[in-house]
Scaffold this active site. Structure first.
Site, mmCIF file in Angstrom:
data_model
loop_
_atom_site.group_PDB
_atom_site.id
_atom_site.type_symbol
_atom_site.label_atom_id
_atom_site.label_comp_id
_atom_site.label_asym_id
_atom_site.label_seq_id
_atom_site.Cartn_x
_atom_site.Cartn_y
_atom_site.Cartn_z
ATOM 1 N N HIS A 258 6.086 -3.233 5.225
ATOM 2 C CA HIS A 258 6.314 -1.876 4.732
ATOM 3 C C HIS A 258 7.808 -1.626 4.580
ATOM 4 O O HIS A 258 8.550 -1.720 5.553
ATOM 5 C CB HIS A 258 5.704 -0.857 5.699
ATOM 6 C CG HIS A 258 4.202 -0.877 5.700
ATOM 7 N ND1 HIS A 258 3.444 0.188 5.264
ATOM 8 C CD2 HIS A 258 3.342 -1.854 6.051
ATOM 9 C CE1 HIS A 258 2.158 -0.133 5.356
ATOM 10 N NE2 HIS A 258 2.069 -1.360 5.836
ATOM 11 N N CYS B 243 3.257 3.539 0.423
ATOM 12 C CA CYS B 243 2.802 4.329 1.567
ATOM 13 C C CYS B 243 2.823 5.805 1.201
ATOM 14 O O CYS B 243 3.708 6.282 0.490
ATOM 15 C CB CYS B 243 3.641 4.048 2.809
ATOM 16 S SG CYS B 243 5.213 4.908 2.868
ATOM 17 N N GLU B 244 1.828 6.496 1.705
ATOM 18 C CA GLU B 244 1.704 7.910 1.356
ATOM 19 C C GLU B 244 2.704 8.777 2.108
ATOM 20 O O GLU B 244 2.859 9.951 1.803
ATOM 21 C CB GLU B 244 0.275 8.401 1.594
ATOM 22 C CG GLU B 244 -0.164 8.422 3.040
ATOM 23 C CD GLU B 244 -1.628 8.814 3.188
ATOM 24 O OE1 GLU B 244 -2.414 8.600 2.250
ATOM 25 O OE2 GLU B 244 -1.974 9.336 4.266
ATOM 26 N N HIS B 245 3.392 8.206 3.086
ATOM 27 C CA HIS B 245 4.348 9.011 3.860
ATOM 28 C C HIS B 245 5.741 9.027 3.230
ATOM 29 O O HIS B 245 6.445 10.020 3.314
ATOM 30 C CB HIS B 245 4.449 8.471 5.293
ATOM 31 C CG HIS B 245 3.129 8.444 5.985
ATOM 32 N ND1 HIS B 245 2.607 7.314 6.577
ATOM 33 C CD2 HIS B 245 2.200 9.419 6.141
ATOM 34 C CE1 HIS B 245 1.416 7.592 7.076
ATOM 35 N NE2 HIS B 245 1.145 8.861 6.825
ATOM 36 N N HIS B 246 6.150 7.901 2.617
ATOM 37 C CA HIS B 246 7.512 7.813 2.080
ATOM 38 C C HIS B 246 7.547 7.413 0.607
ATOM 39 O O HIS B 246 8.621 7.313 0.015
ATOM 40 C CB HIS B 246 8.326 6.779 2.885
ATOM 41 C CG HIS B 246 8.348 7.060 4.355
ATOM 42 N ND1 HIS B 246 7.480 6.462 5.242
ATOM 43 C CD2 HIS B 246 9.116 7.900 5.077
ATOM 44 C CE1 HIS B 246 7.722 6.923 6.462
ATOM 45 N NE2 HIS B 246 8.707 7.792 6.390
ATOM 46 N N GLN C 283 -2.084 1.614 5.016
ATOM 47 C CA GLN C 283 -2.714 0.286 5.013
ATOM 48 C C GLN C 283 -4.099 0.348 5.657
ATOM 49 O O GLN C 283 -5.019 -0.363 5.256
ATOM 50 C CB GLN C 283 -1.807 -0.714 5.747
ATOM 51 C CG GLN C 283 -2.293 -2.148 5.576
ATOM 52 C CD GLN C 283 -1.373 -3.153 6.237
ATOM 53 O OE1 GLN C 283 -0.153 -3.013 6.174
ATOM 54 N NE2 GLN C 283 -1.938 -4.155 6.870
ATOM 55 N N CYS D 117 9.259 1.083 4.189
ATOM 56 C CA CYS D 117 9.729 2.253 4.948
ATOM 57 C C CYS D 117 10.097 1.854 6.373
ATOM 58 O O CYS D 117 10.743 2.619 7.088
ATOM 59 C CB CYS D 117 8.703 3.388 4.931
ATOM 60 S SG CYS D 117 7.107 2.974 5.624
HETATM 61 ZN ZN LIG Z 1 6.001 4.882 4.993
#
Ligand SMILES: [Zn+2]
Length: 211
Positions: free
Chosen positions: A167, A98-101, A139, A169
């Protein structure tokens, strides 16, 4: 090695801003910083080789940036002896981050298309999933990018993509809810216009697995 990331035709914005690619030494130094940030000593014996290993692992996790899925899918066959029904691949393993975490999300993709006159080698579809999965992703974008690349390369009568993934995260941090599947879909052409095609796709996704 290239100092800029290649333009990638299947991105929603048609490309990306060129950025300077840091050197391997700079990447390893950044890992050392994160090790110290975690509260450990980057110089202790067990961690001395970690920056090198993390950089090597990242090269693998994010190997999709240098590849163009539309290119891969453009190697099509035209002679399919009149076959014009749905082509479907089920349970294609998806390993992405994931690009956030930068946490892994892992699951499966199901892909179907209805050929107009071109079909593509089946392994090429799985390869296209990998090319997009081996980048930092959401996703939602991954699902759309896979569908758009098939659309662009094959100009089929329709494309259906469904991805279900867990996920990390959400399971190992934050809200700590393991076992939650995130499901995303993208339908185009006949799959978007005609619910009977969509239903048939979803039935095949959910049909009992053999073995
Ligand atoms: Zn994430």
């Amino acid at each position: 090695m290239d100092q800029t990331l290649k333009k990638t035709s299947a991105l929603p914005d048609g490309g990306r801003r060129p950025i300077r690619r840091p050197s391997r030494a700079e990447a390893e130094e950044a890992v050392r910083t994160l090790l110290a940030w975690a509260g450990d000593d980057p110089e202790r014996e067990g961690l001395q080789d970690t920056p090198r290993r993390v950089a090597a692992a990242d090269e693998e996790y994010f190997s999709g940036y240098g590849n163009d899925a539309v290119d891969v899918l453009s190697r099509t066959f035209e002679d399919v002896a009149g076959y014009d029904d749905m082509v479907m691949l089920r349970d294609i393993r998806v390993e992405s981050h994931c690009e956030h975490h930068i946490a892994p999300f892992i699951g499966v993709a199901h892909i179907a298309y209805l050929p107009a006159n071109r079909v593509v080698g089946l392994s090429k579809l799985a390869r296209a999933v990998d090319i997009f999965a081996k980048r930092l992703q959401t996703q939602e974008s991954l699902t759309a990018q896979v569908a758009d690349a098939i659309e662009q390369a094959l100009a089929p009568r329709g494309v259906a993509v469904l991805i279900e993934a867990e996920h990390q995260c959400m399971s190992t941090r934050g809200i700590h809810k393991p076992g939650v599947s995130t499901i995303t879909t993208r339908f185009s052409g006949v799959f978007e216009q005609d619910s009977s095609y969509r239903d048939r796709f979803l039935q095949m996704v959910h049909a009992e697995r053999r073995g």
